[in-house]
Design an enzyme around this catalytic site. Sequence first.
Site, short mmCIF file in Angstrom:
data_model
loop_
_atom_site.label_atom_id
_atom_site.label_comp_id
_atom_site.label_asym_id
_atom_site.label_seq_id
_atom_site.Cartn_x
_atom_site.Cartn_y
_atom_site.Cartn_z
CG ASP A 242 20.38 -48.37 109.89
OD1 ASP A 242 21.23 -48.75 109.07
OD2 ASP A 242 19.69 -47.34 109.75
CG HIS B 19 25.31 -53.66 105.88
ND1 HIS B 19 25.16 -54.66 104.95
CD2 HIS B 19 24.09 -53.11 106.01
CE1 HIS B 19 23.91 -54.70 104.54
NE2 HIS B 19 23.24 -53.75 105.15
P1 GDP Z 1 22.96 -52.76 109.43
O1 GDP Z 1 22.67 -51.73 108.39
O2 GDP Z 1 21.78 -53.60 109.78
O3 GDP Z 1 24.17 -53.59 109.11
O4 GDP Z 1 23.32 -51.95 110.78
P2 GDP Z 1 24.26 -50.66 110.90
O5 GDP Z 1 25.66 -51.09 110.77
O6 GDP Z 1 23.78 -49.55 110.04
O7 GDP Z 1 23.93 -50.19 112.37
C1 GDP Z 1 24.23 -50.97 113.50
C2 GDP Z 1 25.23 -50.21 114.39
O8 GDP Z 1 25.25 -50.76 115.67
C3 GDP Z 1 26.66 -50.31 113.88
O9 GDP Z 1 27.34 -49.11 114.18
C4 GDP Z 1 27.24 -51.48 114.68
O10 GDP Z 1 28.64 -51.37 114.86
C5 GDP Z 1 26.53 -51.32 115.98
N1 GDP Z 1 26.21 -52.57 116.68
C6 GDP Z 1 25.82 -53.76 116.16
N2 GDP Z 1 25.50 -54.63 117.13
C7 GDP Z 1 25.67 -53.97 118.30
C8 GDP Z 1 25.46 -54.31 119.68
O11 GDP Z 1 25.01 -55.41 120.04
N3 GDP Z 1 25.74 -53.35 120.60
C9 GDP Z 1 26.19 -52.10 120.27
N4 GDP Z 1 26.42 -51.24 121.25
N5 GDP Z 1 26.39 -51.76 118.99
C10 GDP Z 1 26.12 -52.66 118.01
MG MG Z 2 22.74 -49.70 108.15
#
Ligand code: GDP
Ligand code: MG
Length: 422
Positions: free
Chosen positions: A12, A40
Site C-alpha cells: 500500500d 491498487h
Molecule cells: P498500492 O497497493 O501500493 O497500489 O497502494 P494502495 O492503492 O493500496 O494505497 C495507496 C493509497 O494512497 C491509494 O488510495 C492512493 O489513491 C493514495 N495515494 C497514492 N499516492 C498518494 C499521494 O501522494 N498522496 C495522497 N494523499 N494519496 C496518495
Molecule cells: Mg494496496
Amino acid sequence: MLTAIVGINWGDEGKGRMVDLLSESYDIICRYQGGNNAGHTVINDKGKFVLNLLPSGILRSETVNVMGGGMVIDLEHLSNEIASLTNKGIEITPRNLKISDKAFICMPYHKSQDILEEDRLADKKYGSTKRGIAPVYGDKYMKKALRMYDLFNENTERLAELIEWKNLTLKSYNAEADFEKSLSWLNQYKKTIMPYITDTTEYLLTAREQGKKIMFEAQLGALRDIDYGIYPYTTSSQTLAAYATIGAGVPGARLDGVIGVIKAYSSCVGEGPFTAELFGEEAEALREAGAEYGAATGRPRRVGGFDIPASRYGIQMQGATELALTKLDVLSYMEKIPVCVAYEVDGQITKSFPSGEKLQNAKPIYEYLEGFKTNISKCKNENDLPAAAKNYIDYIENAVKCPIKYVSVGAGREDYFMRGQK
Ligand code: GDP
Ligand code: MG
C-alpha cells in the site's frame, strides 16, 4: 528496457498510482506475483479504480498488460473485475490483456480453506485477506493445482483427484468441496477468460527482441515477501524484484532498473510485528489524514512514522536503484514529524532489521523532525516546497541511501514532481 516497480515497505505504498503514472513510458506492464489480495487504487482523468488482479497499465489504451505465470488467478474475481472496468468505459480485449497459460487457478475451495483456517486461528490469525491465496500457493508447491492451460481440455479426472485430495483437509474443518460445483464454476468463468490466455513467455521474448519497454509490477512490499519478509505474516509469494522476470515468464532476462515505491510514513494492514506502530490519537490522526483503509478489504490499516531500519532493509532486499516517495502531502498537518530511526532489541540499539523473536521484541526509537504545516498538494517543483518538507525528503534519502527521484503529493496522476528539475 526492463524495469521492476516494487514496494519497499508492507504494501500500500502507492504502487498502482506510480505504475499508472510511469506506464506512459512503457509498452507493456506485467504483474508477476500474487492474486486478488492486492488492492491498487488509481485515480486519473478516467475516474477512480481499484485494481486487484489487472495490471495498473490497463487504464492506458496503448499499453499491453500481461498477467504472469507467477500469479494466482480467481477466475470469478477476474471476470467481475473485467466487467466492472468495461462498464466504466475501459476497453479490455485480447490485444491489451494477455494472461499466462501457466498462471495458477485460485478455486472457490481455496477461498473456503483460507476462511476456515483463519477463523480456526481466531485471535492468533495471520491477517489473511481470505481470498484463497495461501492455499493455492501451497497447492502449487504440492503440485496439486490447476493452471490456466488446463481450461483448454476437459480434464475432469484431474479435477476429481484434486478435490478428493483437498477434501482430506476440508473434512477436518467439517467442510467439503463439491466436484460438480467446482466444475460448473470453471465452465462458467472460463468462457470470459479463455480468449485472453496465451503463451505470454513467447509474447514477452518477442517483445524484448523488438526493443519494447517492459515494466514489471509487484504487489505488496518487501516486508511481505514469503522468504525475506516478516514470516509468517507475509504473503505466500515473492514480492521482490529479483523474482520479477521469473514470475513474468522471462527468467533469463536482466532488469535494467528497480523503482522502489516508499511511503512518507508507515502503514501495515493485518497482523504481525510492526515496530514503528503509533497508537491512540497520534495514530488516528495519521490514519484519517492518509485515508489508511485497505483497498481490497476496507480494514483500517495500522500506521506509524517512517521506519528507517525497515525501509533500508526493504531497499536492500529489492535492490532498488531509485525511489518514488509517496503521500508526502499527508504529513502536512503535523507540528513534528515522527521518524523511527533505530530499534531497541534486547537492550541493544540497532539500525538493522531483525528477524523472528528479536523483531517481535523490537521497540522503536523515535526522533522528531520539524513539520512543514503547509498544503503541498499542488507543488510541481521541489523548489516550491517549504524548507522543512525539502529537509524531510533529504533526510530520508540520506538515511536509506537510495536516490529519491519522484515525490508524490496527491492521489491524482499528475500530483507529483521529479527531483532535480529546474
Ligand atoms: P498500492 O497497493 O501500493 O497500489 O497502494 P494502495 O492503492 O493500496 O494505497 C495507496 C493509497 O494512497 C491509494 O488510495 C492512493 O489513491 C493514495 N495515494 C497514492 N499516492 C498518494 C499521494 O501522494 N498522496 C495522497 N494523499 N494519496 C496518495
Ligand atoms: Mg494496496
